[in-house]
Enzyme design. Structure first.
Site, PDB file in Angstrom:
ATOM      1  N   ILE A   1       0.738  -1.084   0.062  1.00  0.00           N
ATOM      2  CA  ILE A   1       0.022  -0.099  -0.033  1.00  0.00           C
ATOM      3  C   ILE A   1       1.104   1.110  -0.189  1.00  0.00           C
ATOM      4  O   ILE A   1       0.593   2.195  -0.618  1.00  0.00           O
ATOM      5  CB  ILE A   1      -1.146  -0.017   1.155  1.00  0.00           C
ATOM      6  CG1 ILE A   1      -1.834  -1.061   1.327  1.00  0.00           C
ATOM      7  CG2 ILE A   1      -1.672   1.204   1.367  1.00  0.00           C
ATOM      8  CD1 ILE A   1      -2.773  -1.254   2.493  1.00  0.00           C
ATOM      9  N   GLU A   2       1.752   1.334   0.942  1.00  0.00           N
ATOM     10  CA  GLU A   2       2.652   2.588   1.009  1.00  0.00           C
ATOM     11  C   GLU A   2       3.780   2.919   0.000  1.00  0.00           C
ATOM     12  O   GLU A   2       3.688   4.158  -0.446  1.00  0.00           O
ATOM     13  CB  GLU A   2       3.288   2.388   2.330  1.00  0.00           C
ATOM     14  CG  GLU A   2       2.527   2.318   3.640  1.00  0.00           C
ATOM     15  CD  GLU A   2       2.126   3.588   4.092  1.00  0.00           C
ATOM     16  OE1 GLU A   2       2.445   4.706   3.247  1.00  0.00           O
ATOM     17  OE2 GLU A   2       1.271   3.780   4.966  1.00  0.00           O
ATOM     18  N   SER A   3       4.326   1.966  -0.609  1.00  0.00           N
ATOM     19  CA  SER A   3       5.328   2.105  -1.518  1.00  0.00           C
ATOM     20  C   SER A   3       5.538   1.275  -2.630  1.00  0.00           C
ATOM     21  O   SER A   3       6.317   1.327  -3.680  1.00  0.00           O
ATOM     22  CB  SER A   3       6.528   2.155  -0.947  1.00  0.00           C
ATOM     23  OG  SER A   3       6.960   0.926  -0.394  1.00  0.00           O
TER      24      SER A   3
END
Length: 219
Positions: A51-53
């Site tokens: 999700i983040e990166s």
């Protein structure tokens, strides 16, 4: 849950893009999984960098966050991650993973609920704490689904559940997941003095690109 189904759609409709994320995770996932197992944390946490990166430690975000776990400078400083002209621990695979897992364990101890802990990782413990206090004051239930949390926090948790569902039930979605070897991809070598990167890459028999993706913290 309709919200989760809607979030799943972009991933399931583009299996190639999803497998590109899986390929990016190949260098780091074994280490992340081992650390999560060692701490006896839920294995879904290994999907947070998706999700983040998209498991790209070099990705840059508009809000100044960086690394696999996308820490903003202020949070990173609180968690003891060094940031200077030479080096940014937010992009260091080992340091950032340890900090992220420490932080998530702290949030779980605070809220006694993993969904709330993960929501707090996204929007901050203060936001989740206030929502929890409001429901407690009014005598209402205090589960993740009962709290009046910001939509971005809810979608963050839904996105994690959606990705977990895709990984668990990939055949149902017609996705053939790229296999990742169940063994360490890298090892740590302590360097006690300055050394030229070209010498490191020659001695380790790796390319400059491989050096960068394994040591992304160096500016």
């Amino acid at each position: 849950n309709k919200a989760i189904r809607k979030i799943e759609a972009p991933y399931t409709q583009n299996p190639h893009a999803f497998n590109h994320i899986v390929a990016s995770s190949e260098r780091y996932l074994f280490y992340v999984v081992e650390e999560i197992e060692r701490r006896n944390m839920p294995m879904e946490i290994a999907l947070i960098p998706v999700i983040e990166s998209s498991y790209n430690p070099l990705i840059k975000s508009d809000n100044r966050s960086a690394g696999l776990w996308q820490f903003i400078p202020e949070t990173a400083k609180i968690l003891g991650l060094t940031q200077n002209v030479w080096h940014d621990d937010r992009r260091d695979i080992v340091a950032s993973t340890q900090a992220a897992l420490d932080y998530l364990q702290y949030l779980y101890r605070k809220f006694d609920n993993w969904k709330l802990a993960i929501a707090a990782y996204n929007v901050g413990e203060g936001v989740v704490g206030k929502a929890l206090a409001r429901n407690l004051h009014k005598g209402r239930p205090v589960s993740f689904y009962d709290l009046n949390l910001p939509i971005e926090a809810k979608h963050y948790v839904y996105k994690l559940l959606a990705i977990k569902d895709i990984v668990t039930n990939s055949k149902k979605y017609g996705i053939q997941l790229r296999p990742i070897p169940n063994r360490p991809y890298f090892d740590e070598v302590k360097i006690h003095e300055h050394i030229d990167i070209s010498l490191v890459t020659r001695l380790a028999n790796i390319s400059d690109i491989e050096f960068t993706v394994l040591n992304p913290a160096y500016n």
